[in-house]
Design an enzyme around this catalytic site. Structure first.
Site, PDB file in Angstrom:
ATOM      1  CD  GLU A   1      -2.967  -0.885  -0.256  1.00 47.71           C
ATOM      2  OE1 GLU A   1      -3.042   0.675   0.048  1.00 47.71           O
ATOM      3  OE2 GLU A   1      -3.198  -1.738  -0.898  1.00 47.71           O
TER       4      GLU A   1
ATOM      5  CE1 TYR B   1      -7.252   3.854  -0.106  1.00 43.61           C
ATOM      6  CE2 TYR B   1      -4.507   3.427   0.267  1.00 43.61           C
ATOM      7  CZ  TYR B   1      -5.834   3.653  -0.237  1.00 43.61           C
ATOM      8  OH  TYR B   1      -5.969   2.229  -1.009  1.00 43.61           O
TER       9      TYR B   1
ATOM     10  CG  ASP C   1      -8.483   4.257  -4.207  1.00 41.48           C
ATOM     11  OD1 ASP C   1      -9.251   3.844  -4.303  1.00 41.48           O
ATOM     12  OD2 ASP C   1      -7.535   3.158  -4.254  1.00 41.48           O
TER      13      ASP C   1
END
Ligand code: SF4
Length: 346
Positions: free
Chosen positions: A37, A120, A138
């Site tokens: 990520e 996130y 996102d």
């Protein structure tokens, strides 16, 4: 119609058939999800895959990451850009070793205390690796959900994102569906079907029967995006110092853009060839010859470097300049992409 459990179920059924193979999906451990990520922020999947494979082979767990020497770490990251990401990762890994038994922690509170981990990334780790009902919103998810909902709200607005996170959190906490699959399916649909540029592929979309934008012919109007703030331009002159077959690099300052990385010496503004030679002399070198190189530009997130450049064949030494071979530049020194605009020289 809109985003609801029925739409999510359709997506969850679609995902296993249509998902792309990615190395972090083969073994979605918390460490693998976290590393992937962070790499995927600002970087495309195709670009990330070879970096990810090299990184995980060299640094298979937080302990190895925490102990990795800086130069080796930067070399593993070279070309991915945004080097503060990997610095923060190493700091976070050190905390994991000190306070979490060398493991990626499994709570929002502990994750958010780690350097470089925002909501996130924490959401991605918690939902994908730990299957917790936490949303991951996102750009892909913002586009898909605003189309599904037929919403004309600006998807660059923080309040819209927050509301979407709240809606998704509510749907996930009902507990019918695996949060890992839901989040990945939403992101995958945005990457493959409900695409950002060009027409969405509604004909092959599993939720087309529940999508307001599709049913009302609004896919060109939605999502609504407010204009971005234009990037600033910085004019620089790059001095490529060559002594024999060695090239001179300097360590950049500890703060600011590309901090702590090696680069060629730069001067602000556009220097003439004579001024560039003067700048090399000011560093303590004798300039034997000079040559103007192609101008180049490098785009950062909020800034564009417009670079003039000169190749300066020099003699002499300067304590701040380290001379390295082309092989060292290729294999050992992490030279950011902004300085790799003249590959014909090395
Ligand atoms: S139907 Fe079309 S616009 Fe709606 S989510 Fe699917 S691809 Fe996107």
């Amino acid at each position: 119609m809109a985003l609801d459990q029925t739409a999510l179920k359709l997506l969850v059924n679609w995902f296993p058939e249509c998902r792309r193979e990615m190395p972090w999906r083969t073994d979605p451990s918390p460490y693998h999800v976290w590393v992937s990520e962070v790499m995927l922020q600002q970087t495309r999947v195709d670009t990330v895959i070879p970096y990810y494979e090299r990184f995980i082979a060299a640094l298979p767990d937080p302990e190895a990451l925490a102990a990795c020497p800086q130069d080796a770490l930067m070399k593993l990251w070279e070309g991915l850009g945004y080097y503060s990401r990997v610095r923060h990762m190493q700091e976070a890994a050190a905390v994991m070793v000190r306070e979490h038994g060398g493991q990626v922690p499994d709570s929002m509170e502990a994750l958010r205390k780690l350097p470089g981990i925002g909501s996130y990334t924490a959401g991605a780790v918690l939902s994908i690796a730990f299957h917790r009902p936490v949303p991951v919103v996102d750009g892909n998810v913002l586009r898909v959900v605003s189309r599904l909902n037929g919403s004309f709200e600006d998807v660059r607005s923080q309040s819209v994102r927050k509301r979407m996170e709240g809606t998704l959190a509510g749907l996930l906490s009902e507990g019918e569906l695996d949060p890992s699959t839901v989040n990945q399916a939403l992101m995958e649909l945005g990457a493959l079907v409900c695409i950002p540029n060009g027409q969405p592929k509604c004909g092959s979309c599993p939720v087309r029967g529940r999508c307001e934008a599709h049913l009302r012919g609004l896919t060109e109007e939605i999502p609504v995006l407010s204009p971005r703030i234009p990037k600033k331009n910085a004019l620089l002159t790059v001095l490529v110092l060559r002594r024999g077959n060695l090239f001179g690099v300097v360590k950049r300052p500890g703060k600011g853009l590309l901090s702590g990385l090696y680069g060629f010496p730069v001067s602000e503004g556009r220097l003439s060839e004579a001024e560039a030679s003067g700048a090399a002399r000011a560093l303590g070198f004798r300039v034997v010859s000079s040559e103007r190189l192609r101008p180049a530009r490098h785009v950062f997130t909020h800034l564009v470097w417009e670079m003039d450049a000169y190749l300066l064949n020099v003699e002499g030494d300067c304590p701040d300049v380290r001379f390295v071979t082309p092989d060292e530049l290729a294999d050992r020194i992490a030279l950011p992409a902004a300085f790799r605009k003249w590959p014909e020289l090395f």
